[in-house]
Every structure is written in C-alpha cells, then in structure tokens.
Design an enzyme around this catalytic site. Structure first.
Site, PDB file in Angstrom:
ATOM      1  N   LYS A  46       0.878  -1.165   0.000  1.00  0.00           N
ATOM      2  CA  LYS A  46       0.000   0.000   0.000  1.00  0.00           C
ATOM      3  C   LYS A  46       0.916   1.216   0.000  1.00  0.00           C
ATOM      4  CE  LYS A  46      -2.925   2.760   2.860  1.00  0.00           C
ATOM      5  NZ  LYS A  46      -3.742   2.948   4.069  1.00  0.00           N
ATOM      6  N   ALA A  84      -9.336   5.608   3.455  1.00  0.00           N
ATOM      7  CA  ALA A  84      -9.173   6.727   4.405  1.00  0.00           C
ATOM      8  C   ALA A  84     -10.377   7.649   4.457  1.00  0.00           C
ATOM      9  CB  ALA A  84      -7.937   7.558   4.093  1.00  0.00           C
TER      10      ALA A  84
END
Lengths: 252, 65
Positions: free
Chosen positions: A91, A179
């Site tokens: 990531k 997020a």
C-alpha cells in the site's frame, strides 16, 4: 479483484490503534475482512504480541509505507516490507503534507514506477484526480485507492461526484476508497456508487465496541455492493405516486 | 565505533550488519534492515561492513492502517 486474487469480502481493515491485541483479533474476525494492513516500525513493546496476531489471523497482509514523505523513503520501506512480510503487495503512501496527510501525487507516481518495475503489486493511496490515476496505471498499478477524506477524519466521502467520475473513467480498474470513512453509511454510499472495496481503520479501532463496529461495516459494505449490483433507481426531483391511480375510488 | 541505530547513537564492536543484529539482540529473521536510507537484504547483511557514523534502521512488523 486485486492482482489476480479473488476475495469474498470487500472490506480491508487496518490494524492500528485498537485497545488491545485481543480486541484487534475480534474485530478482524467480526469484520469478515480477508486483507489487513500492517506497517514496519522500530520494534516497540508490543512487537511480539503483534507477530502472534499476524500468524493467528488467516488474512492476506497488505504492508503500507505510512509516514513516508519522499519517494525514496517509500521505495526503501516497500523493499523492507517485501522481505519481512513475504508479499509483493504494497500500500503505497507518500504523504505530501503533515496536517492534511494528503498524498503527494508527484512522488507517488515516481515511487510507483520504481516499485512496479521491481515486481511489486502496488496499491497507491491517491486523490480522485483522473490524470494522476492514469499516470499510476501507466506506471503499472492495477488498483487505485482514492481517499474518501483526510486519514482519520471520519468525514466520509468529501467529493462523491469526483469519485463517481473516477468510477466512470476507470471502468474495470478496481477502486478502493481508502481513508476518511467514519460510519458504515458512508462506506455503503461508496459501494452503491460502484467502488470496489473500502479500506478503513480508525472508525473501527476507535469505536466504543470495535468488534461490533467491524461487523456493522462488513454488513454495510455488503449491502452497498448488493444495491449497486441490483441497480439503484434514478433520482427524481418531483414526487411520483407509487400506489396506482387506476381503480381509485371517488369519495369526494 | 559509534553508529546511529534506530535514531540513537550507540557504541558497537560489530564489524558487519549481521554482527550488529546479533550484538544488539535482534531476531534476525523477523526484522528488515536499511543502511543510510537504502534497503539491505537479509542475504547482504554478512557482506555489509559498518563504518563510523552510519545510520542503521532495524524495523519490525507493527500495526498499521
């Protein structure tokens, strides 16, 4: 769905900020997640306990480059993560600003180029910018992870129209909202729009009961996905009676 | 010699990165190493010689989002 790996769950769960390792493990179980994110840090007091959790949970690991502010730092971190975690998945986060934690798209693309060329399977944390997305795909990424809102803010989808445009523009490319998701309804909203998965951490870890919240997110994401597949009705500006007018009694 | 290990200046007798990990009590298979900002693969630790003032990072799996 991601680099040739098919998954049942569309929730990816972060492992940070839980009140205890036991609660983290419960939350992973309850969420149904098959992918969890992890990081590399200088060894702290809880290091050994965390390694036990990694071996207990049967999840696939997605190491991150959290905290990196330059392409060089992110590339070094990714190389270290590949060795320690034994996976080519990364990531990729390159943070552009300490307050907003907004990705630095220029350094992100630069790091993605280097890592894809080295055989990494990169999950880039990016904005909803279409051109940055295209550059990331050109670099070799096969997944894009646009933000919903600033990391840890719980604001939900700050720019739903931008994400909708991104969905239309990158048809066939897995898109993960990463997020900023604070509540299951926000995750469901993204799924109803046809985004492929959700990555979240704080909303579960900081809930009063993380395991129950993890389950709630798992269900909301599943519900949102089913709604997308079923086809959400188009929105109308005016009312339209659902009960037929035909056969209506004259009672006036 | 003195080196910077995970942000702290330490004195070490170790000549190589592999020796340093043993000296400092790290579980070598569980950590990843970097020297002056560049990744050093496990297989290169024996051959990586230490010099005065080098910056070494030894990192472990941790929680992350």
């Amino acid at each position: 769905m991601f680099y040739g790996v098919d998954l049942t769950s569309r929730l990816m769960l972060g492992t940070a900020q839980y009140p205890s390792p036991a609660v983290l493990l419960e939350a992973i179980e309850a969420s149904g997640a098959e992918i969890i994110t992890v990081s590399l840090r200088r060894e702290g007091a809880a290091g050994a306990a965390f390694r036990n959790i990694l071996s207990e949970s049967r999840c696939r690991l997605l190491p991150n480059t959290a905290g990196c502010h330059t392409a060089r730092e992110a590339v070094t971190t990714a190389r270290m993560a590949r060795e320690v975690f034994g996976t080519s998945w990364i990531k990729l986060e390159v943070i552009g600003h300490a307050d907003t934690l907004q990705p630095d798209p220029f350094a992100l693309v630069e790091a993605a180029r280097v890592l894809c060329a080295e055989g990494f399977e990169v999950f880039p944390y990016t904005t909803e910018d279409l051109i940055v997305g295209e550059k990331l795909l050109e670099a070799g990424c096969k997944v894009l992870m646009p933000w919903g809102a600033p990391i840890g803010s719980g604001q939900g989808l700050r720019n739903p129209e931008g994400l909708r445009t991104m969905r239309a523009h990158f048809a066939g490319i897995p898109l993960v909202v990463d997020a900023g998701i604070g509540a299951p309804s926000q995750a469901a909203q993204a799924m109803e729009m046809g985004l492929d998965a959700i990555l979240l951490n704080t909303a579960v870890a900081k809930a009063v009961d993380p395991a129950v919240m993890a389950r709630a997110f798992g269900r909301a994401i599943q519900a949102g996905r089913e709604a997308f597949e079923a086809g959400v009705m188009p929105r109308r500006d005016m009312a339209c009676a659902s009960t037929p007018v035909f056969g209506l009694a004259e009672l006036a | 010699m003195r080196i910077d290990l995970n942000g702290e200046v330490i004195k070490t007798q170790a000549r190589t990165l592999a020796d340093l990990l043993i000296e400092q009590g790290f579980e070598a298979p569980c950590v990843a190493t970097a020297l002056n900002g560049d990744f050093i693969a496990r297989s290169m630790r024996d051959a990586t010689r230490l010099d005065e003032g080098m910056k070494i990072e030894v990192l472990s799996p941790m929680q992350g989002g």
